[in-house]
Scaffold this motif. Structure first.
Motif, PDB file in Angstrom:
ATOM      1  N   GLU A  78       2.293  -0.211  -4.595  1.00 48.12           N
ATOM      2  CA  GLU A  78       2.117   1.260  -5.079  1.00 48.12           C
ATOM      3  C   GLU A  78       3.236   1.146  -6.128  1.00 48.12           C
ATOM      4  OE1 GLU A  78       2.928  -0.111  -1.779  1.00 48.12           O
ATOM      5  OE2 GLU A  78       2.265   1.226  -0.441  1.00 48.12           O
ATOM      6  N   GLU A  79       2.645   1.979  -7.170  1.00 49.21           N
ATOM      7  CA  GLU A  79       3.603   2.200  -8.265  1.00 49.21           C
ATOM      8  C   GLU A  79       3.120   3.692  -8.713  1.00 49.21           C
ATOM      9  OE1 GLU A  79       1.773   0.224 -12.001  1.00 49.21           O
ATOM     10  OE2 GLU A  79       2.278  -1.350 -10.484  1.00 49.21           O
ATOM     11  N   LYS A 138       7.422  13.743   0.481  1.00 50.28           N
ATOM     12  CA  LYS A 138       5.932  13.176   1.181  1.00 50.28           C
ATOM     13  C   LYS A 138       5.039  14.101   0.606  1.00 50.28           C
ATOM     14  CE  LYS A 138       6.090  15.010   5.660  1.00 50.28           C
ATOM     15  NZ  LYS A 138       5.574  14.428   7.215  1.00 50.28           N
ATOM     16  N   PHE A 145      -0.733  -1.858  -0.821  1.00 50.96           N
ATOM     17  CA  PHE A 145       0.364  -2.508  -1.300  1.00 50.96           C
ATOM     18  C   PHE A 145       0.270  -2.319  -2.857  1.00 50.96           C
ATOM     19  CE2 PHE A 145      -3.667  -4.902  -0.878  1.00 50.96           C
ATOM     20  CZ  PHE A 145      -3.545  -5.620  -1.820  1.00 50.96           C
ATOM     21  N   LYS A 203       1.643   4.983   3.867  1.00 46.81           N
ATOM     22  CA  LYS A 203       1.411   4.504   5.211  1.00 46.81           C
ATOM     23  C   LYS A 203      -0.039   3.923   5.286  1.00 46.81           C
ATOM     24  CE  LYS A 203       2.065   6.301   9.778  1.00 46.81           C
ATOM     25  NZ  LYS A 203       2.097   7.498  10.668  1.00 46.81           N
ATOM     26  N   LYS A 238       5.760   4.675  -1.043  1.00 44.00           N
ATOM     27  CA  LYS A 238       4.978   3.833  -0.103  1.00 44.00           C
ATOM     28  C   LYS A 238       3.930   4.703   0.556  1.00 44.00           C
ATOM     29  CE  LYS A 238       8.529   0.701   0.150  1.00 44.00           C
ATOM     30  NZ  LYS A 238       8.728   0.264  -0.936  1.00 44.00           N
ATOM     31  N   ALA A 247       1.941   9.574   1.560  1.00 43.63           N
ATOM     32  CA  ALA A 247       2.857   8.862   0.725  1.00 43.63           C
ATOM     33  C   ALA A 247       4.106   9.346   0.631  1.00 43.63           C
ATOM     34  CB  ALA A 247       2.278   9.208  -0.812  1.00 43.63           C
ATOM     35  N   THR A 248       5.114   8.552   0.905  1.00 47.12           N
ATOM     36  CA  THR A 248       6.475   8.919   0.870  1.00 47.12           C
ATOM     37  C   THR A 248       7.224   8.433  -0.393  1.00 47.12           C
ATOM     38  OG1 THR A 248       7.120   6.958   2.030  1.00 47.12           O
ATOM     39  CG2 THR A 248       6.601   8.951   3.372  1.00 47.12           C
ATOM     40  N   ASP A 277      10.552   4.591  -5.021  1.00 52.56           N
ATOM     41  CA  ASP A 277      10.423   3.982  -3.910  1.00 52.56           C
ATOM     42  C   ASP A 277       8.911   4.828  -3.120  1.00 52.56           C
ATOM     43  OD1 ASP A 277      12.739   2.667  -3.652  1.00 52.56           O
ATOM     44  OD2 ASP A 277      13.761   4.335  -2.847  1.00 52.56           O
ATOM     45  N   THR A 324      -2.606   2.393  -6.562  1.00 52.86           N
ATOM     46  CA  THR A 324      -2.168   1.615  -5.418  1.00 52.86           C
ATOM     47  C   THR A 324      -3.603   0.517  -5.466  1.00 52.86           C
ATOM     48  OG1 THR A 324      -1.663   1.573  -2.988  1.00 52.86           O
ATOM     49  CG2 THR A 324      -3.331   3.019  -3.580  1.00 52.86           C
TER      50      THR A 324
END
Length: 155
Positions: free
Chosen positions: A68-69, A137, A66, A91, A89, A125-126, A87, A32
């Motif tokens: 995130e991969e 998560k 931002f 927080k 992400k 992380a979700t 997906d 990330t």
């Protein structure tokens, strides 16, 4: 006579790898980018007239994540355990920071500064697993050490 000051850390985005630990096993989850602007209150230990000015500081940061991969080994048909994660992400989070450093005044206008700062960055992380059918998560701790050397000029 000691004195107080404040300092704000703002930087270009940092990049971090995300690791998941389960017992003695470590999995590369992904990576990330983040911005952790940090506002600190500094307490200088020497008199303001001294050239050498050591200080300690405590602060508060708000981290924005931002880009995130996932790592290649945890996505797709051949992913670890067949989970096929998607997906990712992270927080945004609040955290504390602690800092030590010093200013050394070369003359009335110029100074050199060096500092080391610990920033507590914890987040969640979700993601989705098994082709998006199962939500997941995991807690993530990044907690970087930030080192800085700079030159300052007083106007």
């Amino acid at each position: 006579m000691n004195h107080k000051d404040q300092q704000t850390l703002a930087a270009t985005p940092f990049s971090h790898d995300l690791k998941v630990h389960s017992g003695s096993t470590e999995l590369d989850l992904g990576k990330t980018k983040h911005l952790p602007p940090t506002l600190s209150a500094l307490y200088y230990l020497n008199a303001p007239s001294d050239n050498f000015q050591p200080y300690v500081g405590l602060g508060l940061n708000y981290t924005v994540f931002f880009e995130e991969e996932f790592a290649p080994g945890v996505t797709g048909a051949g992913s670890v355990g067949g989970l096929n994660l998607t997906d990712l992400k992270l927080k945004n989070s609040w955290g504390l920071s602690a800092q030590v450093g010093f200013d050394y005044h070369l003359d009335e206008k110029w100074l050199v500064n060096a500092s080391a700062r610990y920033i507590d960055i914890d987040t969640t992380a979700t993601f989705k697993a098994i082709d998006g059918s199962v939500p997941g998560k995991v807690e993530v701790s990044i907690d970087p050490m930030v080192y800085m050397v700079s030159v300052g000029y007083k106007f």
